[in-house]
Design an enzyme around this catalytic site. Structure first.
Site, PDB file in Angstrom:
ATOM      1  N   HIS A  58      83.180  53.663  52.470  1.00 39.91           N
ATOM      2  CA  HIS A  58      84.177  54.665  52.057  1.00 39.91           C
ATOM      3  C   HIS A  58      84.034  55.944  52.895  1.00 39.91           C
ATOM      4  O   HIS A  58      85.018  56.490  53.399  1.00 39.91           O
ATOM      5  CB  HIS A  58      84.004  54.949  50.568  1.00 39.91           C
ATOM      6  CG  HIS A  58      84.637  56.219  50.090  1.00 39.91           C
ATOM      7  ND1 HIS A  58      85.991  56.405  50.038  1.00 39.91           N
ATOM      8  CD2 HIS A  58      84.085  57.384  49.627  1.00 39.91           C
ATOM      9  CE1 HIS A  58      86.252  57.620  49.569  1.00 39.91           C
ATOM     10  NE2 HIS A  58      85.105  58.231  49.313  1.00 39.91           N
ATOM     11  N   HIS A  82      80.097  63.460  52.577  1.00 43.13           N
ATOM     12  CA  HIS A  82      80.774  64.146  51.472  1.00 43.13           C
ATOM     13  C   HIS A  82      80.322  63.707  50.089  1.00 43.13           C
ATOM     14  O   HIS A  82      80.464  64.460  49.133  1.00 43.13           O
ATOM     15  CB  HIS A  82      82.296  64.086  51.606  1.00 43.13           C
ATOM     16  CG  HIS A  82      82.925  62.811  51.113  1.00 43.13           C
ATOM     17  ND1 HIS A  82      83.087  61.714  51.904  1.00 43.13           N
ATOM     18  CD2 HIS A  82      83.426  62.478  49.895  1.00 43.13           C
ATOM     19  CE1 HIS A  82      83.682  60.752  51.208  1.00 43.13           C
ATOM     20  NE2 HIS A  82      83.886  61.185  49.982  1.00 43.13           N
ATOM     21  N   GLU A  86      76.570  64.486  45.682  1.00 50.22           N
ATOM     22  CA  GLU A  86      77.100  64.071  44.391  1.00 50.22           C
ATOM     23  C   GLU A  86      76.430  62.792  43.895  1.00 50.22           C
ATOM     24  O   GLU A  86      76.078  62.685  42.733  1.00 50.22           O
ATOM     25  CB  GLU A  86      78.623  63.851  44.544  1.00 50.22           C
ATOM     26  CG  GLU A  86      79.329  63.361  43.298  1.00 50.22           C
ATOM     27  CD  GLU A  86      79.503  64.454  42.252  1.00 50.22           C
ATOM     28  OE1 GLU A  86      79.220  65.626  42.573  1.00 50.22           O
ATOM     29  OE2 GLU A  86      79.876  64.120  41.120  1.00 50.22           O
ATOM     30  N   ASP A  87      76.219  61.840  44.783  1.00 59.47           N
ATOM     31  CA  ASP A  87      75.820  60.497  44.344  1.00 59.47           C
ATOM     32  C   ASP A  87      74.401  60.064  44.716  1.00 59.47           C
ATOM     33  O   ASP A  87      74.011  58.943  44.395  1.00 59.47           O
ATOM     34  CB  ASP A  87      76.806  59.451  44.909  1.00 59.47           C
ATOM     35  CG  ASP A  87      78.210  59.657  44.349  1.00 59.47           C
ATOM     36  OD1 ASP A  87      78.314  60.215  43.243  1.00 59.47           O
ATOM     37  OD2 ASP A  87      79.180  59.277  45.015  1.00 59.47           O
ATOM     38  N   ASP A 149      89.746  61.706  51.375  1.00 63.23           N
ATOM     39  CA  ASP A 149      89.014  60.982  50.355  1.00 63.23           C
ATOM     40  C   ASP A 149      89.978  60.350  49.351  1.00 63.23           C
ATOM     41  O   ASP A 149      89.890  59.184  49.001  1.00 63.23           O
ATOM     42  CB  ASP A 149      88.078  61.991  49.658  1.00 63.23           C
ATOM     43  CG  ASP A 149      87.295  61.402  48.515  1.00 63.23           C
ATOM     44  OD1 ASP A 149      86.503  60.475  48.762  1.00 63.23           O
ATOM     45  OD2 ASP A 149      87.459  61.880  47.377  1.00 63.23           O
ATOM     46  N   ASP A 269     121.838  58.057  53.092  1.00 70.17           N
ATOM     47  CA  ASP A 269     120.746  58.678  53.848  1.00 70.17           C
ATOM     48  C   ASP A 269     119.385  58.058  53.544  1.00 70.17           C
ATOM     49  O   ASP A 269     118.444  58.729  53.183  1.00 70.17           O
ATOM     50  CB  ASP A 269     120.717  60.186  53.611  1.00 70.17           C
ATOM     51  CG  ASP A 269     120.720  60.542  52.132  1.00 70.17           C
ATOM     52  OD1 ASP A 269     120.917  59.634  51.296  1.00 70.17           O
ATOM     53  OD2 ASP A 269     120.516  61.724  51.818  1.00 70.17           O
TER      54      ASP A 269
END
Ligand code: MN
Length: 720
Positions: A58, A82, A86-87, A149, A269
């Site tokens: 990812h 990134h 966080e993880d 992301d 259109d």
């Protein structure tokens, strides 16, 4: 060793890593990206996406998207990292040591933004989330990483549960799509919009997609025929052009079908022919060429080159009638405009051989517009700050309810402001509050992102101290309104009591209901107005009686004269005739110091005249054997007459206490005659104050106000 990390990882990752590194032009940049890649692979080791792929795939996808958007390498490296804070176990300081402070700032921004639980029920909420999002991000590149992301997460959304899919798609539609539009990221906007539509309404999505596919096959010739004469004309002017037809996004067609109530086939259109040239002058030349070949529709011509849209979009649009009588839209723009239209704000980070930001010069205007558009107070940013920094919304904060609703408040707002912002009832009964699960004072200054909990008690009521720290006008207004209401209720209650007593003394209590009915005769708009004025001492019952009961006018005045006296220190008291002296000298009991408002009784003394005592005065009992000397008396003191009274205060001995008390007394327009203090062990102080007051009510107000001072334990009137 470094090569081994990539080689030895999962096959997919090895492949993806190599492909990513191939896209990087210089060796120096390649080395930096490779370091970040290895770090991320190591740290995310063992973690998997819902798709079953290693998690780091990812991060690599996100980095690739940012390279597509021509972002600088600081952004690309930050994208690879990134999710590590966080993880994984990695700390921000590790990132800073390893990759420098720029990367650390971007990763920190993404992590903060990651933690916003978006939840948009209504437009206002979406608007607030967008602002919170921007204010936490601090750097526009954080938003751009977050967009990449989100794009990757939307592209791989099929691996999530249906509920989660719907939630993320809604969030994308309501928060990210409008923001992408504002940032001028047109391509991203329609990609995200189509991906959300696919999640939220797969049937509509597929049906439009199918129709586009079949009609584009049949339209191919029509398009080619329409383009041909223009292409050759432009060639004759030696203008290089790239001309192609393109369908509008599925979601925009979906919107047209819905808003116009027409069928797919009836909408003209659905596609546009785009002409891309090198220079601005050539845009206008191409326009001339088109209009010379096909007749234009006057009201369908728009020049966003001369007047760009506020999101920076530049292009010339014109709708013409082609040879086979079809309405066709042409969009003319330069390569540069085309790129800006696709990637919007990201176009500002185009790198040309180095990582340095491009000169922003003229393109900056639209960002200025964007800022003022987003700024709710419409105040123009005084000067454009460093373009990378997002310093707007400094006067606003965004906090959450425990349920995740977002509340917008002015800066320095308190939990009490928060409670009143939710609803008045909550504010009125607030006793305690918790911020991020910790107990805080009601005057605590909230910060963006705080989760605020309010604890209430039905017995709680607002007090005037709250007015000292609340920030919002709503809270101020509600508290003052409440205090005024309570004050009014109190004065009405007192007014009613005074009225009752007065009428009883005049032996006309039976006429009280009638008195109350005739308030308008005394010039009052409502009964409550009259009662509250009586309660506040603004009017005296005696003065109202002749206005309300015309029959009592003369009679009563006489009667009243019989029972009133005090303002006339030497007055006739009819029925009392003492030693033939009619003019009584009035004095007040030194034992009880009565003041107007106290229940009093008169004692006819020998030599000292009439002495007025409080009815509860202990000295009266010793006089009770001389009952014949007691006379009933009533107050009729004028405002300019003041009486001596004494107050006893117990408090913690603090600097400034006496000063504060003195201020309160003078604010109440009461004169202080004398003060004495006595500080006991343990810092407890006794303060005695002698003052001159007009009435019991005034004294009570002073006592009440002193009682409210911080660190005051008790305040009482003393009768000596
Ligand atoms: Mn992510």
């Amino acid at each position: 060793m470094s090569n081994n990390v990539i080689k030895n990882s999962d096959e997919v990752i090895t492949k993806k890593s190599k492909a990513l590194l191939k896209r990087i032009s210089t060796k120096k940049n390649r080395n930096q990206v490779e370091n970040a890649l290895e770090f991320s692979i190591k740290m995310h080791h063992g973690q998997k996406r819902k798709s079953g792929l290693p998690f780091v795939s990812h991060s690599i996808d996100v980095a690739n998207i940012l390279i597509d958007w021509n972002m600088d390498y600081t952004t690309v490296i930050s994208a690879l990292l990134h999710d590590v804070v966080e993880d994984t176990e990695v700390k921000l300081s590790d990132i800073e040591n390893e990759f420098g402070s720029d990367v650390a700032l971007l990763v920190d921004g993404v992590t903060k933004v990651e933690n916003i639980a978006f939840r948009s029920k209504e437009h206002k909420q979406a608007e607030n989330f967008t602002k919170l999002f921007l204010s936490l991000a601090k750097d526009l590149r954080v938003i751009i990483i977050k967009f990449a992301d989100r794009l990757n997460n939307m592209e791989t959304i099929q691996f999530l549960s249906p509920e989660k899919r719907k939630e993320i798609a809604m969030e994308t539609k309501e928060i990210f799509v409008p923001l992408a539009h504002r940032l001028g990221m047109a391509k991203l906007k329609w990609e995200l919009e189509d991906l959300s539509l696919k999640c939220l309404d797969i049937r509509a999505f597929n049906s439009i997609k199918k129709k586009i596919e079949s009609s584009s096959r049949s339209n191919e010739d029509i398009l080619t025929n329409a383009i041909k004469p223009i292409k050759s004309e432009l060639n004759s002017y030696k203008i290089k052009s790239n001309i192609f037809g393109r369908y509008k996004s599925i979601s925009s067609i979906h919107r047209k079908i819905n808003s116009r109530g027409k069928k797919f086939e009836e909408i003209y259109d659905l596609y546009a022919i785009r002409i891309i040239v090198d220079k601005i002058e050539e845009c206008y030349l191409a326009l001339g060429v088109i209009h010379s070949i096909y007749p234009p529709l006057q009201d369908r011509f728009k020049d966003f080159v001369a007047t760009p849209k506020s999101n920076g979009y530049q292009s010339i649009h014109t709708t013409v009638l082609t040879k086979d009588n079809r309405l066709t839209e042409f969009q003319i723009r330069t390569k540069e405009m085309d790129q800006t239209a696709e990637v919007g704000v990201a176009a500002h980070w185009l790198y040309k051989g180095n990582d340095k930001l491009r000169e922003l010069d003229s393109q900056v205007q639209w960002l200025r517009d964007l800022l003022s558009m987003l700024n709710s107070d419409n105040s123009e940013p005084e000067e454009l700050m460093d373009l990378l920094k997002i310093d707007m919304f400094e006067d606003e904060i965004f906090v959450f309810t425990p349920q995740g609703d977002l509340i917008k408040l002015p800066i320095n707002s308190t939990p009490l402001d928060f409670a009143f912002a939710i609803h008045g009832g909550l504010g009125f009964t607030t006793v305690r509050s918790k911020v991020n699960k910790k107990l805080v004072p009601l005057s605590y200054s909230l910060k963006s992102g705080d989760i605020v909990e309010i604890e209430t008690n039905k017995n709680q009521t607002p007090n005037s101290g709250w007015l000292k720290f609340v920030k919002t006008s709503r809270a101020k207004h509600e508290i003052s309104k409440y205090l005024r209401k309570i004050e009014l209720e109190e004065s009405i209650k007192i007014g009613n009591e005074i009225l009752e007593k007065s009428l009883r003394k005049l032996k006309i209590l039976d006429r009280m209901p009638d008195f109350k009915k005739k308030y308008s005769k005394a010039g009052f708009k409502t009964l409550n107005n009259m009662l509250s004025d009586i309660g506040k001492g603004a009017v005296i019952v005696k003065d109202l009686i002749p206005k309300i009961f015309s029959d009592l006018n003369n009679n009563l005045n006489k009667e009243i004269e019989e029972v009133e006296f005090i303002n006339r220190a030497r007055s006739d008291v009819e029925g009392i005739n003492l030693d033939g002296v009619k003019n009584l000298v009035v004095d007040y009991g030194k034992c009880c110091n009565p003041i107007p408002g106290d229940e009093v009784i008169g004692y006819i003394s020998r030599g000292r005249g009439l002495i007025v005592h409080e009815q509860s005065c202990s000295n009266l009992s010793s006089l009770s054997s001389k009952k014949d000397r007691l006379v009933s008396v009533n107050w009729n003191a004028k405002d300019d007459l003041a009486f001596r009274s004494k107050i006893h205060i117990t408090c913690i001995d603090t600097a400034g206490m006496l000063n504060e008390i003195a201020n309160i007394i003078s604010r109440n327009n009461v004169n202080m005659l004398d003060v004495s203090t006595d500080v006991k062990e343990g810092g407890i102080a006794n303060i005695w104050i002698i003052c001159k007051v007009q009435s019991r009510k005034k004294l009570d107000a002073v006592i009440d106000d002193i009682q409210k001072i911080k660190n005051v334990d008790s305040v009482e009137r003393v009768h000596d």
